[in-house]
Design a protein around this motif. Structure first.
Motif, PDB file in Angstrom:
ATOM      1  N   HIS A 210     -19.742  77.999  79.785  1.00 27.19           N
ATOM      2  CA  HIS A 210     -18.681  77.933  80.809  1.00 27.19           C
ATOM      3  C   HIS A 210     -17.301  78.021  80.152  1.00 27.19           C
ATOM      4  O   HIS A 210     -16.439  78.786  80.568  1.00 27.19           O
ATOM      5  CB  HIS A 210     -18.836  76.632  81.610  1.00 27.19           C
ATOM      6  CG  HIS A 210     -17.668  76.308  82.484  1.00 27.19           C
ATOM      7  ND1 HIS A 210     -17.552  76.771  83.776  1.00 27.19           N
ATOM      8  CD2 HIS A 210     -16.546  75.569  82.244  1.00 27.19           C
ATOM      9  CE1 HIS A 210     -16.424  76.327  84.297  1.00 27.19           C
ATOM     10  NE2 HIS A 210     -15.798  75.601  83.390  1.00 27.19           N
ATOM     11  N   TRP A 211     -17.088  77.206  79.119  1.00 29.22           N
ATOM     12  CA  TRP A 211     -15.783  77.162  78.467  1.00 29.22           C
ATOM     13  C   TRP A 211     -15.552  78.378  77.590  1.00 29.22           C
ATOM     14  O   TRP A 211     -14.423  78.886  77.512  1.00 29.22           O
ATOM     15  CB  TRP A 211     -15.640  75.868  77.668  1.00 29.22           C
ATOM     16  CG  TRP A 211     -15.424  74.690  78.567  1.00 29.22           C
ATOM     17  CD1 TRP A 211     -16.375  73.822  79.037  1.00 29.22           C
ATOM     18  CD2 TRP A 211     -14.189  74.270  79.145  1.00 29.22           C
ATOM     19  NE1 TRP A 211     -15.793  72.884  79.857  1.00 29.22           N
ATOM     20  CE2 TRP A 211     -14.447  73.133  79.942  1.00 29.22           C
ATOM     21  CE3 TRP A 211     -12.886  74.747  79.059  1.00 29.22           C
ATOM     22  CZ2 TRP A 211     -13.456  72.480  80.644  1.00 29.22           C
ATOM     23  CZ3 TRP A 211     -11.894  74.079  79.757  1.00 29.22           C
ATOM     24  CH2 TRP A 211     -12.179  72.961  80.534  1.00 29.22           C
TER      25      TRP A 211
ATOM     26  N   ARG B 251     -14.103  81.215  79.268  1.00 32.00           N
ATOM     27  CA  ARG B 251     -12.693  81.010  79.573  1.00 32.00           C
ATOM     28  C   ARG B 251     -11.834  81.048  78.310  1.00 32.00           C
ATOM     29  O   ARG B 251     -10.658  80.704  78.325  1.00 32.00           O
ATOM     30  CB  ARG B 251     -12.511  79.688  80.324  1.00 32.00           C
ATOM     31  CG  ARG B 251     -13.002  79.815  81.775  1.00 32.00           C
ATOM     32  CD  ARG B 251     -13.600  78.543  82.325  1.00 32.00           C
ATOM     33  NE  ARG B 251     -14.065  78.769  83.683  1.00 32.00           N
ATOM     34  CZ  ARG B 251     -15.239  79.343  83.992  1.00 32.00           C
ATOM     35  NH1 ARG B 251     -16.056  79.740  83.044  1.00 32.00           N
ATOM     36  NH2 ARG B 251     -15.590  79.514  85.255  1.00 32.00           N
TER      37      ARG B 251
ATOM     38  N   SER C  68      -8.298  73.114  73.220  1.00 31.42           N
ATOM     39  CA  SER C  68      -7.423  74.100  73.828  1.00 31.42           C
ATOM     40  C   SER C  68      -6.018  73.561  73.613  1.00 31.42           C
ATOM     41  O   SER C  68      -5.621  72.568  74.246  1.00 31.42           O
ATOM     42  CB  SER C  68      -7.732  74.251  75.324  1.00 31.42           C
ATOM     43  OG  SER C  68      -6.875  75.184  75.914  1.00 31.42           O
TER      44      SER C  68
END
Length: 183
Positions: A24-25, A28, A61
């Motif tokens: 999922h990450w 992104r 991040s």
């Protein structure tokens, strides 16, 4: 910044599937991920002894650490399994703040009249607080011990230099001190 707990440096998500959570990450652009294989920790869950069996992964991040935790079969009661029971698809469970002395911070919060419950405590390490009168994510008091700070600092620097494809998932041996040169 929280005026009660200090700067929040981590978002903690409980996920039913660690690989799917990292995917999922990664989709992104957040990575690389540092995976800690399954391990067990002695803890107090709402004051009662338990053993948590989990696997976890960390990425950054910017200066925000993202933590994914998956409780595993054979684990005792924990804030992680509690969260998944209420949210089977997973989601954000806590925000973490650095804390030089967790015991002293807990005493200070109580003296200041903060209405909290220690939902889970790892003796000599971090604590998860459930703010009684304000439902939502828990607060994790993260001690400023070297292995946690090394993991955080490596994540921040590696995410800034990461090309988005090279070694998106990296496995760590959490049973030993973090070897920042080996990561």
């Amino acid at each position: 910044m929280s005026q009660i707990y200090g700067p929040m440096i981590q978002q903690g998500y409980i996920v039913p599937d660690l690989q799917a959570g990292m995917a999922h990450w990664l989709a992104r652009g957040v990575g690389p991920w540092y995976v800690i294989p399954p391990f067990s920790l002695d803890a107090l869950h709402y004051g009662k002894p338990t053993v948590c069996r989990i696997t976890a992964a960390f990425a950054c991040s910017g200066d925000q650490q993202i933590e994914l935790i998956t409780p595993l079969e054979g684990s005792g009661p924990s804030v992680y399994s509690d969260f998944l029971a209420a949210n089977p698809e997973g989601g954000m469970q806590h925000l973490a703040s650095w804390c030089d002395d967790v015991d002293a911070k807990l005493e200070q919060l109580a003296a200041d009249g903060v209405d909290f419950v220690v939902a889970q405590r790892y003796p000599g390490s971090h604590a998860y607080l459930d703010v009684a009168g304000s439902p939502g994510v828990m607060i994790q008091l993260m001690p400023t011990i070297q292995r946690y700070m090394d993991l955080y600092n490596v994540g921040v620097s590696e995410s800034a230099a990461w090309d988005g494809t090279t070694r998106p998932i990296r496995v760590m041996d959490w049973t030993h001190p973090v070897d920042v040169d080996a990561l």
